[in-house]
Scaffold this motif. Structure first.
Motif, PDB file in Angstrom:
ATOM      1  N   GLN A  33      26.565  89.797  -2.795  1.00 62.48           N
ATOM      2  CA  GLN A  33      26.880  90.675  -3.905  1.00 62.48           C
ATOM      3  C   GLN A  33      28.139  90.179  -4.616  1.00 62.48           C
ATOM      4  O   GLN A  33      29.042  89.625  -3.992  1.00 62.48           O
ATOM      5  N   TYR A  35      31.214  91.625  -7.143  1.00 61.31           N
ATOM      6  CA  TYR A  35      31.895  92.818  -7.630  1.00 61.31           C
ATOM      7  C   TYR A  35      32.995  92.401  -8.601  1.00 61.31           C
ATOM      8  O   TYR A  35      33.568  91.313  -8.496  1.00 61.31           O
ATOM      9  N   GLN A  37      36.724  94.015  -9.863  1.00 64.64           N
ATOM     10  CA  GLN A  37      37.714  95.047  -9.600  1.00 64.64           C
ATOM     11  C   GLN A  37      38.811  94.969 -10.648  1.00 64.64           C
ATOM     12  O   GLN A  37      39.472  93.930 -10.781  1.00 64.64           O
ATOM     13  N   GLU A  41      41.747 100.193  -9.746  1.00 63.41           N
ATOM     14  CA  GLU A  41      40.414 100.760  -9.528  1.00 63.41           C
ATOM     15  C   GLU A  41      39.769 100.107  -8.309  1.00 63.41           C
ATOM     16  O   GLU A  41      40.215  99.075  -7.820  1.00 63.41           O
ATOM     17  N   GLY A  42      38.679 100.719  -7.845  1.00 63.43           N
ATOM     18  CA  GLY A  42      37.917 100.110  -6.774  1.00 63.43           C
ATOM     19  C   GLY A  42      36.927  99.094  -7.321  1.00 63.43           C
ATOM     20  O   GLY A  42      36.643  99.077  -8.521  1.00 63.43           O
ATOM     21  N   PRO A  43      36.391  98.227  -6.461  1.00 68.40           N
ATOM     22  CA  PRO A  43      35.385  97.256  -6.908  1.00 68.40           C
ATOM     23  C   PRO A  43      34.127  97.950  -7.422  1.00 68.40           C
ATOM     24  O   PRO A  43      33.733  99.006  -6.908  1.00 68.40           O
ATOM     25  N   LEU A  45      30.052  97.099  -8.297  1.00 65.99           N
ATOM     26  CA  LEU A  45      28.985  96.127  -8.070  1.00 65.99           C
ATOM     27  C   LEU A  45      28.442  95.596  -9.399  1.00 65.99           C
ATOM     28  O   LEU A  45      28.121  96.368 -10.308  1.00 65.99           O
ATOM     29  N   LEU A  86      39.527  91.094 -11.009  1.00 63.91           N
ATOM     30  CA  LEU A  86      39.354  90.352  -9.762  1.00 63.91           C
ATOM     31  C   LEU A  86      37.865  90.306  -9.451  1.00 63.91           C
ATOM     32  O   LEU A  86      37.222  91.355  -9.339  1.00 63.91           O
ATOM     33  N   LEU A  88      35.026  89.486  -6.874  1.00 64.38           N
ATOM     34  CA  LEU A  88      34.856  89.399  -5.428  1.00 64.38           C
ATOM     35  C   LEU A  88      33.398  89.125  -5.086  1.00 64.38           C
ATOM     36  O   LEU A  88      32.498  89.733  -5.674  1.00 64.38           O
ATOM     37  N   ARG A  92      26.483  90.747   3.308  1.00 59.66           N
ATOM     38  CA  ARG A  92      26.138  91.786   4.258  1.00 59.66           C
ATOM     39  C   ARG A  92      26.055  91.182   5.646  1.00 59.66           C
ATOM     40  O   ARG A  92      25.606  90.046   5.812  1.00 59.66           O
ATOM     41  N   LEU A  99      29.847  95.124   4.631  1.00 61.56           N
ATOM     42  CA  LEU A  99      30.177  94.030   3.731  1.00 61.56           C
ATOM     43  C   LEU A  99      31.416  93.293   4.208  1.00 61.56           C
ATOM     44  O   LEU A  99      32.386  93.907   4.651  1.00 61.56           O
ATOM     45  N   PHE A 101      34.078  90.677   2.496  1.00 62.19           N
ATOM     46  CA  PHE A 101      34.480  90.198   1.180  1.00 62.19           C
ATOM     47  C   PHE A 101      35.252  88.887   1.273  1.00 62.19           C
ATOM     48  O   PHE A 101      35.956  88.625   2.255  1.00 62.19           O
ATOM     49  N   GLY A 102      35.142  88.077   0.201  1.00 61.05           N
ATOM     50  CA  GLY A 102      36.051  86.960   0.015  1.00 61.05           C
ATOM     51  C   GLY A 102      37.365  87.473  -0.552  1.00 61.05           C
ATOM     52  O   GLY A 102      37.525  88.664  -0.814  1.00 61.05           O
ATOM     53  N   LYS A 103      38.316  86.536  -0.756  1.00 68.08           N
ATOM     54  CA  LYS A 103      39.624  86.924  -1.278  1.00 68.08           C
ATOM     55  C   LYS A 103      39.599  87.182  -2.780  1.00 68.08           C
ATOM     56  O   LYS A 103      40.502  87.807  -3.319  1.00 68.08           O
TER      57      LYS A 103
END
Lengths: 111, 115
Positions: A33, A35, A37, A41-43, A45, A86, A88, A92, A99, A101-103
């Motif tokens: 996935q 995302y 961000q 705020e939050g990420p 999709l 950002l 991301l 899964r 999930l 996540f990458g940096k």
């Protein structure tokens, strides 16, 4: 252990330019996935890719899943200041909805 | 449809103090997640609830962190006592399982600064 590597870490471009960011792993993804961000705020999709070689388009964003399902790319055409944020990628876990996540790649689009 | 709500949005405390964060997921979502996002990194899962039960808390530092979701709706995450390295954004997410990839919806997060 960082399972997902994203590059570049930072990217600053002028409005109207094109760009590509990458997400790589040494192991196979069942799905991946992307995302976005925004600050404070939050990420959110953007897309889920599942099939090796799959290409999905979302307006000016093109997402590609590698044939071997170990890498993915996000290409933005004619970047706009509203694309700043950002980016991301996340995979899964096997047999779960968790999930990892990458940096992320921090993108700044300068007007 | 209302999104995931979190409060407070910002919190500044001194080390060794206690702090609690609150999350109200999207109505009807059975699964709730707490993530920690340190500056410059992606979110890291701390704990996952399915209704009021814990599915996975393997990355939760249990000596100082605790979380509960007593009625299977709202959730609280507590840190006691806080350390400097706990400075981060704490994100809550929920998912309803309605689609095969179980899209997670994130709240705006609580930015914690430990001095």
């Amino acid at each position: 252990t960082q399972l997902l590597e994203q590059s570049p870490q930072f990217l600053s471009i002028q409005e109207g330019e094109n760009l590509t960011v990458y997400c790589n792993s040494s192991s196979v993804f069942s799905s991946l996935q992307w995302y976005r961000q925004e600050p404070g705020e939050g990420p959110v999709l953007l897309v889920t890719v599942v099939t090796g070689g799959e290409v999905k388009k979302l307006k000016r964003l093109t997402f590609q899943f590698g044939d071997a399902r170990k890498d993915s790319s996000l290409h933005i055409t004619a970047a706009q200041p509203g694309d700043t944020g950002l980016y991301l990628c996340a995979r899964r876990g096997a047999g779960s909805y968790q999930l990892t996540f990458g940096k992320g790649t921090k993108l700044s689009v300068i007007p | 449809e209302a999104g995931v709500a979190q409060s407070p949005r910002y919190k500044i405390i001194e080390k060794r103090q206690s702090v609690a964060f609150w999350c109200n997921p999207i109505s009807g979502h059975a699964t709730l997640y707490w993530y920690q996002q340190i500056l410059g990194q992606g979110p890291k899962l701390l704990i996952q609830f399915q209704n009021n039960g814990v599915v996975d808390d393997s990355q939760l530092p249990k000596d100082r962190f605790s979380a509960e979701r007593l009625k299977g709706v709202d959730s609280t995450l507590k840190i006691q006592p806080a350390k400097l390295e706990d400075s981060a954004v704490y994100l809550c997410a929920s998912s309803g399982g309605g689609d095969s990839y179980n899209e997670q919806f994130f709240g705006p997060g609580t930015r914690l600064t430990v001095l």
